[in-house]
Design a protein around this motif. Sequence first.
Motif, PDB file in Angstrom:
ATOM      1  N   UNK A  66       0.793  -1.224   0.000  1.00 50.32           N
ATOM      2  CA  UNK A  66       0.000   0.000   0.000  1.00 50.32           C
ATOM      3  C   UNK A  66       0.830   1.282   0.000  1.00 50.32           C
ATOM      4  N   UNK A  67       2.122   1.169  -0.215  1.00 57.35           N
ATOM      5  CA  UNK A  67       2.942   2.375  -0.340  1.00 57.35           C
ATOM      6  C   UNK A  67       2.487   3.140  -1.575  1.00 57.35           C
ATOM      7  N   UNK A  68       2.273   4.423  -1.441  1.00 56.20           N
ATOM      8  CA  UNK A  68       1.743   5.207  -2.559  1.00 56.20           C
ATOM      9  C   UNK A  68       2.815   5.975  -3.318  1.00 56.20           C
ATOM     10  N   UNK A  69       3.872   6.344  -2.645  1.00 57.06           N
ATOM     11  CA  UNK A  69       4.914   7.142  -3.305  1.00 57.06           C
ATOM     12  C   UNK A  69       5.872   6.247  -4.075  1.00 57.06           C
ATOM     13  N   UNK A  70       6.143   6.623  -5.317  1.00 55.55           N
ATOM     14  CA  UNK A  70       7.027   5.844  -6.181  1.00 55.55           C
ATOM     15  C   UNK A  70       8.406   5.639  -5.538  1.00 55.55           C
ATOM     16  N   UNK A  71       8.983   6.701  -4.973  1.00 59.95           N
ATOM     17  CA  UNK A  71      10.307   6.580  -4.349  1.00 59.95           C
ATOM     18  C   UNK A  71      10.283   5.619  -3.170  1.00 59.95           C
ATOM     19  N   UNK A  72       9.181   5.590  -2.427  1.00 60.48           N
ATOM     20  CA  UNK A  72       9.065   4.655  -1.315  1.00 60.48           C
ATOM     21  C   UNK A  72       9.016   3.224  -1.832  1.00 60.48           C
ATOM     22  N   UNK A  73       8.252   2.985  -2.894  1.00 59.34           N
ATOM     23  CA  UNK A  73       8.164   1.631  -3.466  1.00 59.34           C
ATOM     24  C   UNK A  73       9.522   1.188  -4.005  1.00 59.34           C
ATOM     25  N   UNK A  74      10.242   2.106  -4.654  1.00 60.07           N
ATOM     26  CA  UNK A  74      11.548   1.767  -5.216  1.00 60.07           C
ATOM     27  C   UNK A  74      12.527   1.321  -4.130  1.00 60.07           C
ATOM     28  N   UNK A  75      12.396   1.876  -2.948  1.00 57.67           N
ATOM     29  CA  UNK A  75      13.311   1.520  -1.858  1.00 57.67           C
ATOM     30  C   UNK A  75      13.191   0.052  -1.475  1.00 57.67           C
ATOM     31  N   UNK A  76      12.052  -0.570  -1.791  1.00 50.84           N
ATOM     32  CA  UNK A  76      11.821  -1.964  -1.407  1.00 50.84           C
ATOM     33  C   UNK A  76      11.824  -2.919  -2.595  1.00 50.84           C
ATOM     34  N   UNK A  77      12.217  -2.453  -3.787  1.00 48.29           N
ATOM     35  CA  UNK A  77      12.193  -3.298  -4.979  1.00 48.29           C
ATOM     36  C   UNK A  77      12.998  -4.582  -4.821  1.00 48.29           C
ATOM     37  N   UNK A  78      14.199  -4.491  -4.319  1.00 51.03           N
ATOM     38  CA  UNK A  78      15.085  -5.658  -4.210  1.00 51.03           C
ATOM     39  C   UNK A  78      15.134  -6.231  -2.807  1.00 51.03           C
ATOM     40  N   UNK A  79      14.235  -5.807  -1.949  1.00 53.27           N
ATOM     41  CA  UNK A  79      14.248  -6.227  -0.553  1.00 53.27           C
ATOM     42  C   UNK A  79      13.459  -7.512  -0.378  1.00 53.27           C
ATOM     43  N   UNK A  80      13.990  -8.428   0.383  1.00 51.97           N
ATOM     44  CA  UNK A  80      13.291  -9.668   0.695  1.00 51.97           C
ATOM     45  C   UNK A  80      12.784  -9.576   2.118  1.00 51.97           C
ATOM     46  N   UNK A  81      11.477  -9.672   2.247  1.00 52.03           N
ATOM     47  CA  UNK A  81      10.846  -9.601   3.567  1.00 52.03           C
ATOM     48  C   UNK A  81      11.046 -10.912   4.296  1.00 52.03           C
TER      49      UNK A  81
END
Length: 101
Positions: A66-81
């Motif tokens: 539910x992150x709305x900001x593009x920059x916020x989503x990009x920060x988690x692109x390669x992240x494994x939860x």
Amino acid sequence: MSETELQKAERQFAQAKARLQAAKNREASRQRKLDTRRKVILGGALIDLAARDTNAAAMLDRLLRNLTRENDRKAFEDWSQPTAAAESGEAARATPEPPSE
């Protein structure tokens, strides 16, 4: 030429005003740093909890989707939860679903 009493009072007033503004700026900076520290600590605690608790892992997944900001989503692109550990104590890693737009 010496300054008059009025000029001296105006100068002192300007200096006091500058000191007050500097103090306000320091306090605002301190509050921002404290707020950032709290967010980092809570984020780390949530990630740690998500590695041990399936409900927390699901909540973290929802938050990321539910992150709305593009920059916020990009920060988690390669992240494994981290996912909640199985009963045996082994923690598996899962990739979060990409955010929906």
